[in-house]
Design an enzyme around this catalytic site. Structure first.
Site, short mmCIF file in Angstrom:
data_model
loop_
_atom_site.label_atom_id
_atom_site.label_comp_id
_atom_site.label_asym_id
_atom_site.label_seq_id
_atom_site.Cartn_x
_atom_site.Cartn_y
_atom_site.Cartn_z
N CYS A 58 -10.97 -1.59 49.24
CA CYS A 58 -10.99 -0.71 50.41
C CYS A 58 -9.64 -0.10 50.81
O CYS A 58 -9.59 1.11 51.09
CB CYS A 58 -11.67 -1.37 51.60
N ARG B 58 -10.16 -12.75 42.91
CA ARG B 58 -10.20 -13.63 44.08
C ARG B 58 -10.05 -15.07 43.62
O ARG B 58 -10.65 -15.47 42.63
CB ARG B 58 -11.53 -13.48 44.82
N GLN C 102 -16.56 -4.87 41.09
CA GLN C 102 -17.55 -4.51 42.10
C GLN C 102 -18.01 -3.08 41.90
O GLN C 102 -17.20 -2.23 41.54
CB GLN C 102 -16.91 -4.59 43.49
N ASP D 279 -18.37 -0.76 43.95
CA ASP D 279 -17.97 -0.61 45.34
C ASP D 279 -18.12 0.84 45.80
O ASP D 279 -18.12 1.76 44.99
CB ASP D 279 -16.49 -1.01 45.45
N HIS E 57 -17.13 3.31 49.58
CA HIS E 57 -16.79 3.38 51.00
C HIS E 57 -17.24 4.72 51.54
O HIS E 57 -17.01 5.75 50.90
CB HIS E 57 -15.29 3.16 51.20
N LYS F 184 -23.52 -6.87 58.82
CA LYS F 184 -23.83 -6.49 57.43
C LYS F 184 -25.27 -6.80 57.06
O LYS F 184 -25.94 -7.61 57.70
CB LYS F 184 -22.90 -7.21 56.46
N HIS G 215 -18.64 -0.30 53.98
CA HIS G 215 -18.40 -0.82 52.63
C HIS G 215 -19.76 -1.15 52.06
O HIS G 215 -20.59 -1.67 52.79
CB HIS G 215 -17.67 -2.17 52.63
#
Length: 642
Positions: free
Chosen positions: A339, A368, A386, A388, A390, A470, A516
RNA sequence: GCCCACGUAACUCAGUAGGUAGAGUACUUCCUUGGUAAGGAAGAAGUCACCGGUUCGAAUCCGGUCGUGGGCUCCA
């Protein structure tokens, strides 16, 4: 004492009995002998009672037998008690007992004891359970005051039970005694241990007392139980079948991915076939996103530590991040999320409300730190990619954007064959940022979108991220373990921290809302679930190898080469097997590799200029031309079917 | 990270009183050219996870480290 009327649900007979009569007695009047003998307990409404419970009001009752879910649960719960009894019998009262509930597929009991249990102990415990079960010991319920219970467990030095009592607000509690083992328990239980016939202790594990890692580690013994031996056999068989689909096993056998000590735990090496599978998924993902008006980004793997300070990751996420790397006396850190980079791109120039919503996606690889004990094949790794994205939008666009994301999300899951999943809406946690008003608005937007989409969901109160509520979608693997893939999160925090803004139609600066979202979650995990879902037999459009051409004798080598080249030209993912082996052998191998099409080339095919197609399920298609076959392969793509 | 178990050839596993390792599959070579799930023979292949200790001698016993599995906690 007053009289009450009791009847069997759906039965014609109603009888009047004196208050205090035991339910078991009443069944003698109301139920057939056969039904009564199978009675483990009695149900009235949603309440369950022991057969020794007494009538204290008018009742319409049902018999709970082993055939019902409640009955099975009861058997398992009673088995947990039986096991605890056996354990205390064998290992003495210095073995402290904690809790022992039934679970979805069995039961467990937690114990605290100096010496660890060893696998052989399970057999001994099981043997003792059988012995105790054979005695048909009754489960005797007594109701006592909290103080009486406390005295009893104090005298027996059962500290965990005392701790449980501290948390109980009622004035009285139930105790259940089997043999000389007494346990604090709500009940109900089966009438006696003779009803417990089919059980098996399955594994040993550690578990924190009350699930809290700061409390003592207890020893948990898991087991399972059924009403019928055949069900146990089926259950064990199912476990065996599930193990055959394990993505770690299939990943090795199908040469999809590998993990190696010298590389490091939780780090995946994609082998050619796995890499191809992943590429196919990624390509499709990009196409779908292009169609849904997303734009693609690429961002680096590391960034200056300052960026993570601004984003708040150092405050809220540092324990999951790897240590800084010094480069030219400046600290950098591996990214745990994408992000901040997307925000940096947002900030390249002034933004107008006219360009909203901005939808930016990236297959971003993040790192991570995961505790070693949490690592698990592809499902839980330390470096993963990911899918991902945004989305930057105005508050009034939030709901529609969420709706669109869910839409795309389900479409992608469906594309890969996932129709079953659990949806959760996580609301504001104790520690949070942002105004209450924002939280309410965002939570409402998520809720509305789910409802509009007609999706059943469960609310997870307080499970939201600190920066916003979420939606999570979880997919189940073959062993019934649930894995979170999709997640859609509203974020008030980052726009604030990075002070990003857009110019509204009023000419003023406003703060955008950021969403996200990851649909497959991580490609690693998604592919892990995918492997298990299909047991490695991927649909044709995803199969790394779609077809394998095999000759019968060397006489067909030239034609095999011709077919192979033509299919490659047509875009079919094809291999050739021209080894000096028998056809049976080649077929077996292709079958084990779960190749969808085997193309058999013998003299007949050479003569007719065709191929004979054998399917994975053993069936044959009529001989066809190479071009027709290529067309057949192409037609298996869901894209082609639309 | 915590509890328990495990770590022998590329894979699946034997190795049961401590005396420097064995099978099947895969791999290589040779024979065999065989129509729908394993043709035959030979060969090569292991610092028994790693480090240290006990012992005349350790895959085997002890300790530590790393890794894997099943759980707990945590999460995509």
């Amino acid at each position: 004492m007053a009289d009450y009327t009791v009847s069997l649900l759906g039965g014609e007979k109603t009888i009047t009995v004196a208050g205090g009569t035991m339910l078991g007695e009443i069944l003698k009047e109301l139920a057939s002998n056969k039904a009564r003998k199978q009675a483990l307990a009695v149900k009235s409404g949603s309440d369950l009672f022991d057969l020794t419970a007494t009538v204290e009001s008018d009742l319409v009752v049902e018999i709970v037998s082993a055939a019902s879910p409640e009955g099975l649960n009861l058997i398992r719960h009673s088995c947990a008690h039986l096991m605890a009894h056996a354990v205390v019998d064998l290992f003495g009262t210095e073995t402290k007992v904690a809790i022992g509930p039934a679970t979805d597929d069995g039961f467990y009991y937690d114990f605290d004891r100096e010496a660890p249990f060893v696998p052989d102990d399970l057999e001994r415990i099981e043997a003792r359970m059988t012995e105790l079960a054979g005695k048909a010991l009754p489960f005797v319920r007594t109701t006592v005051t909290i103080d009486e219970a406390r005295q009893l467990f104090e005298s027996r030095q059962q500290g965990y039970k005392l701790e449980l009592l501290d948390g109980i607000e009622a004035e009285t509690v139930n105790l259940y005694q089997v043999g000389d083992f007494v346990d604090l328990c709500r009940g109900p239980h089966v009438p006696n241990t003779g009803f417990l016939k089919t059980y098996k202790l399955t594994r040993l594990a550690g578990a924190y007392w009350r699930g809290d890692e700061h409390r003592p580690m207890l020893q948990r013994i898991y087991g399972t139980a059924f009403g019928d031996p055949k069900e146990l056999k089926d259950y064990l068989h199912k476990l065996e079948e599930a193990r055959k689909r394990d993505h770690r096993k299939l990943g090795r056998e199908l040469e999809l991915f590998t993990m190696q000590d010298q590389v490091g735990p939780g780090l995946i090496l994609w082998q050619p076939k796995g890499a191809l599978l992943r590429k196919l998924i990624e390509d499709r993902w990009r196409e779908e996103h292009y169609r849904h008006n997303y734009e693609l980004l690429y961002t680096p793997h590391i960034a200056r530590r300052d960026l993570w300070k601004t984003s708040g990751h150092l405050d809220f996420y540092s324990e999951n991040m790897y240590s800084p790397i010094e480069i030219d006396e400046v600290s950098y850190q591996l990214k745990p999320m994408n992000c901040p980079f997307h925000i940096a791109i947002y900030n390249t120039r002034k933004r107008s409300y006219r360009e909203f919503p901005i939808r930016w996606c990236e297959l971003g690889t993040v790192y991570r730190y995961e505790k070693t004990g949490a690592l698990h094949g592809l499902m839980r790794v330390r470096g993963f990619t990911q899918d991902d994205a945004h989305i930057f939008c105005r508050p009034d666009q939030l709901e529609e954007e969420i709706f669109n994301i869910i839409d795309l999300n389900l479409q992608i899951l469906r594309l890969f064959g996932f129709e079953d999943y659990d949806v959760y809406l996580s609301t504001r946690p104790e520690k949070y940022v942002g105004s209450d008003e924002h939280w309410v608005q965002a939570t409402e937007a998520l809720k509305m979108a789910l409802e509009k989409k007609g999706l059943a969901y469960e609310v997870d109160p307080g499970e939201g991220v600190f920066y916003g509520p979420k939606i999570d979608i979880k997919i189940k693997d073959v062993l019934g373990r649930s894995w979170q893939c999709s997640t859609i999160q509203v974020d008030f925090n980052l726009p604030e921290r990075f002070e990003i803004s857009y110019t509204g139609d009023d000419g003023q600066a406003h703060q955008p809302i950021m969403i996200h979202r990851a649909l497959m979650g991580s490609l690693e995990r998604f592919i892990g679930v995918l492997i298990e879902h299909y047991a490695g037999a991927f649909p044709v459009w995803l199969a790394p190898v779609q077809a394998r051409v095999m000759n019968i004798t060397d006489a067909q080598l030239d034609y095999v080469e011709e077919v192979y080249r033509e299919l490659r030209r047509q875009g079919v993912r094809v291999e050739k097997d021209i080894r000096n082996e028998k056809l049976n052998y080649k077929i077996r191998e292709a079958q084990v590799q779960k190749v969808p099409y085997m193309l058999i080339i013998g003299d007949q095919e050479v003569a007719s200029g065709q191929v004979t197609v054998r399917l994975r399920d053993g069936k044959n298609l009529p001989p066809m031309s190479v071009v027709d076959f290529a067309e057949l392969v192409g037609s298996q793509d869901p894209e082609a079917k639309d």
